[in-house]
Scaffold this motif. Structure first.
Motif, PDB file in Angstrom:
ATOM      1  N   ASP A   1       0.831  -1.208   0.000  1.00  0.00           N
ATOM      2  CA  ASP A   1       0.000   0.000   0.000  1.00  0.00           C
ATOM      3  C   ASP A   1       0.864   1.256   0.000  1.00  0.00           C
ATOM      4  O   ASP A   1       2.038   1.221   0.347  1.00  0.00           O
ATOM      5  CB  ASP A   1      -0.907   0.036   1.235  1.00  0.00           C
ATOM      6  N   LYS A   2       0.252   2.354  -0.362  1.00  0.00           N
ATOM      7  CA  LYS A   2       0.894   3.676  -0.345  1.00  0.00           C
ATOM      8  C   LYS A   2      -0.002   4.650   0.415  1.00  0.00           C
ATOM      9  O   LYS A   2      -1.216   4.494   0.444  1.00  0.00           O
ATOM     10  CB  LYS A   2       1.110   4.210  -1.764  1.00  0.00           C
ATOM     11  N   THR A   3       0.602   5.681   1.007  1.00  0.00           N
ATOM     12  CA  THR A   3      -0.177   6.748   1.633  1.00  0.00           C
ATOM     13  C   THR A   3      -0.778   7.606   0.535  1.00  0.00           C
ATOM     14  O   THR A   3      -0.444   7.463  -0.647  1.00  0.00           O
ATOM     15  CB  THR A   3       0.706   7.633   2.533  1.00  0.00           C
ATOM     16  N   ASP A   4      -1.642   8.539   0.914  1.00  0.00           N
ATOM     17  CA  ASP A   4      -2.228   9.461  -0.072  1.00  0.00           C
ATOM     18  C   ASP A   4      -1.153  10.288  -0.769  1.00  0.00           C
ATOM     19  O   ASP A   4      -1.333  10.729  -1.901  1.00  0.00           O
ATOM     20  CB  ASP A   4      -3.232  10.400   0.602  1.00  0.00           C
ATOM     21  N   ASP A   5      -0.015  10.478  -0.082  1.00  0.00           N
ATOM     22  CA  ASP A   5       1.096  11.244  -0.654  1.00  0.00           C
ATOM     23  C   ASP A   5       2.061  10.379  -1.457  1.00  0.00           C
ATOM     24  O   ASP A   5       3.075  10.865  -1.945  1.00  0.00           O
ATOM     25  CB  ASP A   5       1.876  11.958   0.453  1.00  0.00           C
ATOM     26  N   GLY A   6       1.786   9.063  -1.547  1.00  0.00           N
ATOM     27  CA  GLY A   6       2.620   8.174  -2.340  1.00  0.00           C
ATOM     28  C   GLY A   6       3.760   7.499  -1.588  1.00  0.00           C
ATOM     29  O   GLY A   6       4.578   6.809  -2.181  1.00  0.00           O
ATOM     30  N   TYR A   7       3.829   7.691  -0.262  1.00  0.00           N
ATOM     31  CA  TYR A   7       4.879   7.039   0.525  1.00  0.00           C
ATOM     32  C   TYR A   7       4.501   5.591   0.811  1.00  0.00           C
ATOM     33  O   TYR A   7       3.322   5.261   0.930  1.00  0.00           O
ATOM     34  CB  TYR A   7       5.073   7.761   1.855  1.00  0.00           C
ATOM     35  N   PRO A   8       5.480   4.687   0.947  1.00  0.00           N
ATOM     36  CA  PRO A   8       5.162   3.300   1.284  1.00  0.00           C
ATOM     37  C   PRO A   8       4.582   3.193   2.688  1.00  0.00           C
ATOM     38  O   PRO A   8       4.892   4.002   3.564  1.00  0.00           O
ATOM     39  CB  PRO A   8       6.513   2.579   1.192  1.00  0.00           C
TER      40      PRO A   8
END
Length: 69
Positions: free
Chosen positions: A57-64
Motif C-alpha cells: 500500500d501507499k499513503t495518499d502522498d505516495g509514501y510506502p
C-alpha cells in the motif's frame, strides 16, 4: 517521524501516516487512561523497537506503508 531499523540494519525515518497496525495486533478493547504512557514515551521514547513489514500500500502522498505486527 519514527525511526525503524530494516533487515539491512539501516534506520528508516517514517511519517506516522506511513504506519498501520496489523488487524488483531492489539488485544486491548478498552485503552483506558493512557496519559502516563504518553508522557513516558515523550520523555523516554519507545524502548522496545516496533516490528513489522513493508506493505504494498501507499499513503495518499505516495509514501510506502509499513504494518506493525
Amino acid at each position: 517521524m519514527a525511526a525503524v531499523k530494516n533487515k539491512e540494519s539501516k534506520i528508516l525515518w517514517l511519517w506516522l501516516s506511513q504506519l498501520r497496525i496489523a488487524k488483531g495486533f492489539n488485544v486491548r478493547f478498552e485503552m483506558g487512561d493512557i496519559t502516563a504512557l504518553s508522557k513516558s514515551i515523550v520523555a523516554n521514547g519507545i524502548k522496545d523497537p516496533l516490528r513489522g513489514y513493508k506493505s504494498t500500500d501507499k499513503t495518499d502522498d505516495g509514501y510506502p506503508v509499513y504494518v506493525i505486527t
